[in-house]
Design an enzyme around this catalytic site. Structure first.
Site, PDB file in Angstrom:
ATOM      1  N   ASP A   8     -20.349   3.562   7.051  1.00  0.00           N
ATOM      2  CA  ASP A   8     -19.879   3.039   5.897  1.00  0.00           C
ATOM      3  C   ASP A   8     -20.693   3.465   4.862  1.00  0.00           C
ATOM      4  O   ASP A   8     -21.236   4.540   4.942  1.00  0.00           O
ATOM      5  CB  ASP A   8     -19.948   1.297   5.972  1.00  0.00           C
ATOM      6  CG  ASP A   8     -21.481   0.920   5.786  1.00  0.00           C
ATOM      7  OD1 ASP A   8     -22.460   1.722   5.722  1.00  0.00           O
ATOM      8  OD2 ASP A   8     -21.702  -0.433   5.992  1.00  0.00           O
ATOM      9  N   CYS A  65     -24.271   2.493   9.494  1.00  0.00           N
ATOM     10  CA  CYS A  65     -24.104   1.663   8.504  1.00  0.00           C
ATOM     11  C   CYS A  65     -25.786   1.499   7.589  1.00  0.00           C
ATOM     12  O   CYS A  65     -26.670   2.517   7.879  1.00  0.00           O
ATOM     13  CB  CYS A  65     -23.805   0.469   8.936  1.00  0.00           C
ATOM     14  SG  CYS A  65     -24.802  -0.942   9.717  1.00  0.00           S
ATOM     15  N   THR A  67     -28.061  -0.851   8.066  1.00  0.00           N
ATOM     16  CA  THR A  67     -29.144  -1.042   8.848  1.00  0.00           C
ATOM     17  C   THR A  67     -28.712  -0.381  10.322  1.00  0.00           C
ATOM     18  O   THR A  67     -29.760  -0.372  11.265  1.00  0.00           O
ATOM     19  CB  THR A  67     -29.226  -2.611   9.148  1.00  0.00           C
ATOM     20  OG1 THR A  67     -27.872  -3.066   9.648  1.00  0.00           O
ATOM     21  CG2 THR A  67     -29.639  -3.137   7.740  1.00  0.00           C
ATOM     22  N   HIS A  98     -31.215   4.377  30.626  1.00  0.00           N
ATOM     23  CA  HIS A  98     -31.196   3.044  31.523  1.00  0.00           C
ATOM     24  C   HIS A  98     -30.024   2.364  31.144  1.00  0.00           C
ATOM     25  O   HIS A  98     -29.725   1.692  32.030  1.00  0.00           O
ATOM     26  CB  HIS A  98     -32.317   2.367  30.959  1.00  0.00           C
ATOM     27  CG  HIS A  98     -33.663   2.833  31.823  1.00  0.00           C
ATOM     28  ND1 HIS A  98     -34.935   1.963  31.704  1.00  0.00           N
ATOM     29  CD2 HIS A  98     -34.013   3.954  32.343  1.00  0.00           C
ATOM     30  CE1 HIS A  98     -35.864   2.796  32.180  1.00  0.00           C
ATOM     31  NE2 HIS A  98     -35.421   3.826  32.564  1.00  0.00           N
ATOM     32  N   HIS A 133     -30.398   1.287  37.735  1.00  0.00           N
ATOM     33  CA  HIS A 133     -29.723   0.966  36.289  1.00  0.00           C
ATOM     34  C   HIS A 133     -28.103   0.803  36.211  1.00  0.00           C
ATOM     35  O   HIS A 133     -27.698   0.237  35.432  1.00  0.00           O
ATOM     36  CB  HIS A 133     -30.181   1.926  35.240  1.00  0.00           C
ATOM     37  CG  HIS A 133     -31.599   2.283  35.519  1.00  0.00           C
ATOM     38  ND1 HIS A 133     -32.463   1.290  35.004  1.00  0.00           N
ATOM     39  CD2 HIS A 133     -32.712   3.238  35.676  1.00  0.00           C
ATOM     40  CE1 HIS A 133     -33.677   1.897  34.897  1.00  0.00           C
ATOM     41  NE2 HIS A 133     -33.878   2.757  35.395  1.00  0.00           N
TER      42      HIS A 133
END
Ligand code: RB5
Length: 145
Positions: A8, A65, A67, A98, A133
């Site tokens: 964005d 974006c 954050t 992992h 994992h």
């Protein structure tokens, strides 16, 4: 390997660094936008990239974006997507080793372009370790049913 990328207006500042990391590794990419800093809604780009990866059209995705949070939350609503919001190099490595993450999410208001370049390279070159994992990742997939 082909990488789907999307962002964005808050993440676009990192896009050039991500593309540079991909091309420096000799990989291909498809850019799903956005292409300007005009305000847009990050779920739209999470959907484009997430659907491309989930359909196998792209091998992995990178989402950006402000954050890294909103766009990773949105991508993780798509079946088959394991999007990891990453803020340091250790997370970039571990989300692959992992968690077998298939989408990397970062924030343009959190990390620098240099960080984004480095995290993208780590994300695209680190193998999933499998073993114990794998059992855990399969349990994540089971939650989608
Ligand atoms: C857009 O202003 C901002 O909310 C978005 O880029 C992102 O940070 C959301 O998680």
């Amino acid at each position: 390997m082909k990488i789907a990328i999307g962002c964005d207006h808050g993440g676009i500042v990192l896009k050039d660094a991500v593309i540079r990391a991909i091309t420096d590794l000799g990989m291909e990419y498809e850019d799903f936008g956005t292409y300007t800093d005009a305000s847009v809604d990050y779920p739209d780009y999470a959907e484009k990239v997430g659907r491309s990866v989930a359909a196998g059209e792209a091998d992995r995705g990178v989402l950006l974006c402000g954050t890294g949070i909103g766009i990773s939350i949105a991508a993780n609503k798509i079946k088959g997507i394991r999007a990891a919001h990453v803020t340091d190099a250790f997370q970039a490595e571990m989300c692959r080793a992992h968690n077998d993450a298939n989408v990397l999410a970062m924030g343009g208001r959190v990390n620098s372009p240099e960080d984004a370049y480095n995290f993208t390279k780590i994300f695209l070159t680190t193998a999933f370790q499998g073993g114990r994992h794998l059992r855990r990742v399969e349990k994540i997939s089971a939650l989608e049913k």
